[in-house]
Design a protein around this motif. Structure first.
Motif, PDB file in Angstrom:
ATOM      1  N   ASN A 251      -6.812   4.178  -4.892  1.00  0.00           N
ATOM      2  CA  ASN A 251      -5.543   3.444  -4.874  1.00  0.00           C
ATOM      3  C   ASN A 251      -5.292   2.764  -3.527  1.00  0.00           C
ATOM      4  O   ASN A 251      -4.775   1.643  -3.487  1.00  0.00           O
ATOM      5  N   THR A 252      -5.646   3.418  -2.443  1.00  0.00           N
ATOM      6  CA  THR A 252      -5.409   2.822  -1.129  1.00  0.00           C
ATOM      7  C   THR A 252      -6.259   1.574  -0.927  1.00  0.00           C
ATOM      8  O   THR A 252      -5.763   0.526  -0.493  1.00  0.00           O
TER       9      THR A 252
ATOM     10  N   THR B  20       0.827  -1.214   0.000  1.00  0.00           N
ATOM     11  CA  THR B  20       0.000   0.000   0.000  1.00  0.00           C
ATOM     12  C   THR B  20       0.855   1.256   0.000  1.00  0.00           C
ATOM     13  O   THR B  20       0.606   2.201  -0.767  1.00  0.00           O
ATOM     14  N   ILE B  21       1.875   1.289   0.833  1.00  0.00           N
ATOM     15  CA  ILE B  21       2.729   2.476   0.908  1.00  0.00           C
ATOM     16  C   ILE B  21       3.557   2.633  -0.367  1.00  0.00           C
ATOM     17  O   ILE B  21       3.646   3.724  -0.950  1.00  0.00           O
TER      18      ILE B  21
ATOM     19  N   VAL C 159      -6.565   9.039  -4.157  1.00  0.00           N
ATOM     20  CA  VAL C 159      -5.937   8.380  -3.003  1.00  0.00           C
ATOM     21  C   VAL C 159      -6.858   7.309  -2.442  1.00  0.00           C
ATOM     22  O   VAL C 159      -6.412   6.212  -2.067  1.00  0.00           O
ATOM     23  N   THR C 160      -8.144   7.584  -2.382  1.00  0.00           N
ATOM     24  CA  THR C 160      -9.105   6.604  -1.874  1.00  0.00           C
ATOM     25  C   THR C 160      -9.107   5.344  -2.729  1.00  0.00           C
ATOM     26  O   THR C 160      -9.036   4.217  -2.207  1.00  0.00           O
TER      27      THR C 160
ATOM     28  N   ALA D  63     -11.144   1.704   5.897  1.00  0.00           N
ATOM     29  CA  ALA D  63     -10.299   2.588   5.094  1.00  0.00           C
ATOM     30  C   ALA D  63     -11.135   3.464   4.174  1.00  0.00           C
ATOM     31  O   ALA D  63     -10.865   4.669   4.020  1.00  0.00           O
TER      32      ALA D  63
ATOM     33  N   ASN E 118       1.445   3.610  -3.573  1.00  0.00           N
ATOM     34  CA  ASN E 118       0.885   4.958  -3.537  1.00  0.00           C
ATOM     35  C   ASN E 118       1.964   6.030  -3.608  1.00  0.00           C
ATOM     36  O   ASN E 118       1.839   7.000  -4.367  1.00  0.00           O
TER      37      ASN E 118
ATOM     38  N   LEU F 189     -11.144   7.560   4.365  1.00  0.00           N
ATOM     39  CA  LEU F 189     -10.680   8.315   3.206  1.00  0.00           C
ATOM     40  C   LEU F 189     -11.793   9.156   2.577  1.00  0.00           C
ATOM     41  O   LEU F 189     -11.529  10.236   2.055  1.00  0.00           O
TER      42      LEU F 189
ATOM     43  N   CYS G 105      -1.713   2.506 -10.038  1.00  0.00           N
ATOM     44  CA  CYS G 105      -1.720   3.739  -9.245  1.00  0.00           C
ATOM     45  C   CYS G 105      -1.273   4.940 -10.077  1.00  0.00           C
ATOM     46  O   CYS G 105      -1.800   6.048  -9.909  1.00  0.00           O
TER      47      CYS G 105
ATOM     48  N   SER H 108      -5.065  -1.239  -3.203  1.00  0.00           N
ATOM     49  CA  SER H 108      -3.790  -1.786  -2.746  1.00  0.00           C
ATOM     50  C   SER H 108      -3.975  -2.670  -1.519  1.00  0.00           C
ATOM     51  O   SER H 108      -3.327  -3.716  -1.388  1.00  0.00           O
ATOM     52  N   LEU H 109      -4.855  -2.272  -0.615  1.00  0.00           N
ATOM     53  CA  LEU H 109      -5.133  -3.095   0.556  1.00  0.00           C
ATOM     54  C   LEU H 109      -5.702  -4.453   0.151  1.00  0.00           C
ATOM     55  O   LEU H 109      -5.267  -5.505   0.648  1.00  0.00           O
TER      56      LEU H 109
END
Length: 332
Positions: free
Chosen positions: A255-256, A119-120, A252-253, A321, A123, A325, A210, A259-260
């Protein structure tokens, strides 16, 4: 004798407006169309058209997603083993046993670490690359396509390529030896590095997704806002903090959350790169543990309980999440 002829008065006027055709009696009354009936008929037509077009997709989704999920939930309450009948109802014993299962807890910890890294990395890296590619020109268009290529490739293909690069005698270590490193790292054979290597491969493949989402967000920011911030004396960092970053909240919402979910269901890369090793459970994830328990150990019921627990964790993490977000989107 005078005979008087009596003329019978016409009962119905022979005018075109009243009778249509003279001498044919009273005009036929045309029933008025009820607006309620016509509205209902239109609704039924729309429903029938929707059913006609949506039925194939709904049937496929039902057969390949909903039905298997329901079967898995049912199996999780049994001791199903195709090579050890009969199947018996065990209730919540499988789910409660997970709390004391060392292999499951190890896989859960590995999955959590992989999810955080993926995730980190995706992003941060995706946003940095998107900022660099937010330009006009054919070269930037080509680079966007290059970064998106890994997304459309199979995870197995990507893993096989990276395995050829990262094994002890692979391309990367050969280059390091040529540069003078006598004992290069064991990227896939060192228990302290293997999980981070697998996480890197997963993040590398998801990076292009992303990048595309962040690029779409950057190109949707009005140029007038950037120009106004520049006129007010904001430098690049101030413009990014007060203009670009708040406007990228929807990106951001997306992609996060994606990714999670991608980190939680990581399986192909683990299977191809390390097969859960080196060592017992070093790189084993929840999805890998479910497959191993079900198809190698033939414990279908217990593996189904693992899958149900994994589904519940993914749902909870995703909903939390998404809620946090989306609040940021409103506040931005």
């Amino acid at each position: 004798m005078r005979i008087r002829t009596l003329t019978r008065p016409a009962r119905f006027p022979a005018t075109l407006e009243n009778s249509g055709v003279a001498g044919e009696g009273p005009p036929a009354t045309v029933p008025k169309r009820s607006p309620h009936r016509s509205r209902g008929a239109r609704s039924r037509d729309k429903l029938s058209r929707f059913t006609l077009f949506a039925a194939p997709g709904l049937l496929v989704y039902l057969a390949l997603v909903l039905v298997p999920v329901c079967i898995t939930i049912g199996y999780s309450f049994t001791n199903k083993n195709p090579f050890n009948p009969p199947t018996r109802w065990v209730g919540a014993d499988n789910l409660t046993s997970l709390a004391s299962d060392d292999e499951f807890l190890t896989a859960l910890g590995n999955t959590a670490l992989v999810t955080v890294i993926v995730t980190i990395a995706t992003n941060v890296g995706g946003l940095a690359i998107a900022l660099l590619l937010d330009r006009r020109g054919w070269l930037y268009n080509v680079l966007r396509s290059v970064f998106f290529v890994p997304v459309v490739l199979s995870a197995v293909v990507v893993s096989v390529i990276w395995q050829a690069i990262l094994v002890d005698d692979g391309l990367l270590n050969s280059m390091l030896r040529q540069l003078g490193m006598s004992d290069p790292p064991g990227w896939l054979s060192d228990p302290n590095l293997a999980l981070y290597t697998v996480s890197w491969v997963i993040a590398w493949q998801g990076l292009g997704f992303c990048v595309v989402i962040y690029l779409a967000g950057l190109q949707g920011i009005p140029q007038e806002l950037q120009e106004a911030a520049s006129i007010d004396g904001c430098g690049p960092l101030m413009r990014f903090r007060h203009v670009t970053w708040p406007m990228l909240a929807p990106a951001v919402t997306i992609n996060t959350v994606m990714s999670l979910i991608g980190g939680f269901k990581a399986y192909d890369q683990v299977q191809v790169l390390t097969n859960g090793g080196p060592g017992p459970g070093t790189t084993s994830t929840l999805a890998f543990e479910v497959v191993q328990t079900a198809f190698n150990g033939n414990h279908i019921g217990y593996a189904s309980a693992m899958a149900v627990a994994m589904l519940a964790m993914v749902a909870v993490v995703s909903v939390v999440a998404l809620g946090l977000l989306q609040k940021r989107e409103v506040s931005s």
